[in-house]
Design an enzyme around this catalytic site. Structure first.
Site: not given
Length: 202
Positions: A11, A15, A87, A144, A146
């Site tokens: 996500m 895309k 999708e 992410c 992080c």
């Protein structure tokens, strides 16, 4: 030689934006694009494909019972140079096989953009079939919080915790999902950490 492409990402990896940019690039060169999306994706309305950064285009909506090979023959044969599917994880395995047949029988390249896995890190049926039969598979990367590469589409509940059970398909964007690395995903589950979705106030 025409190919079946699967371009997947977590996500927030842009895309849909890449699908729409690809469509624009083909059309700029005078080529005809058939842009499709499965009917399960209703977030932007019935016949619109829209990216988070504001790009949008009209799209043909494909219900799960539609035979894409027959629809192509009836409406697009001779009037299509490339097919772009967004999708694509929501397409059925049979529809993926039909796209494969269009590549083989008509020499039309098909570019599929979508998620590889769901919120439980399980392959979607459409994505599984693409992993099995696509000619080219490419990861669209995102990170992410992080800083590591994100591979998991974590579903977050109203209290901010990672959801580990439920229906495979629950539509949403930044209001419900966040891309995470697997380490942060597992840590969030084990520690029952509250996750702040992107766009949420501190």
């Amino acid at each position: 030689m025409a190919k079946l492409y699967f371009k997947y990402g977590a996500m927030g990896s842009s895309k849909t934006a890449q699908a729409l940019i690809t469509k624009y690039n083909y059309e700029e060169n005078g080529l005809q694009v058939w842009l499709i999306k499965p009917s399960a994706d209703t977030r932007d309305g019935a016949a619109i494909l829209r990216s988070r950064i504001g790009l949008e285009a009209s799209v043909t909506v494909i219900p799960p019972e539609t035979d894409l090979l027959e629809l192509f023959r009836a409406t697009r044969e001779g009037h299509c140079d490339v097919i772009i599917a967004d999708e694509c994880q929501f397409l059925t395995p049979a529809q993926i096989d039909q796209l494969r047949a269009i590549v083989n029988d008509f020499g039309i390249p098909v570019m599929c953009f979508g998620l590889r896995t769901d919120f439980q890190t399980r392959l979607f049926p459409g994505s599984l079939r693409l992993m099995e039969i696509a000619d080219a598979i490419q990861e669209i990367k995102t990170i992410c919080d992080c800083g590591a590469k994100a591979t998991v589409n974590a579903r977050i509940d109203a209290e901010g915790h990672i959801v580990t059970q439920g229906a495979q398909v629950v539509l949403g964007g930044n209001d419900r999902y966040i891309a995470m690395c697997h380490r942060c995903y597992i840590r969030g589950i084990r520690e029952h950490k509250k996750i702040r979705l992107h766009g949420q106030a501190e």
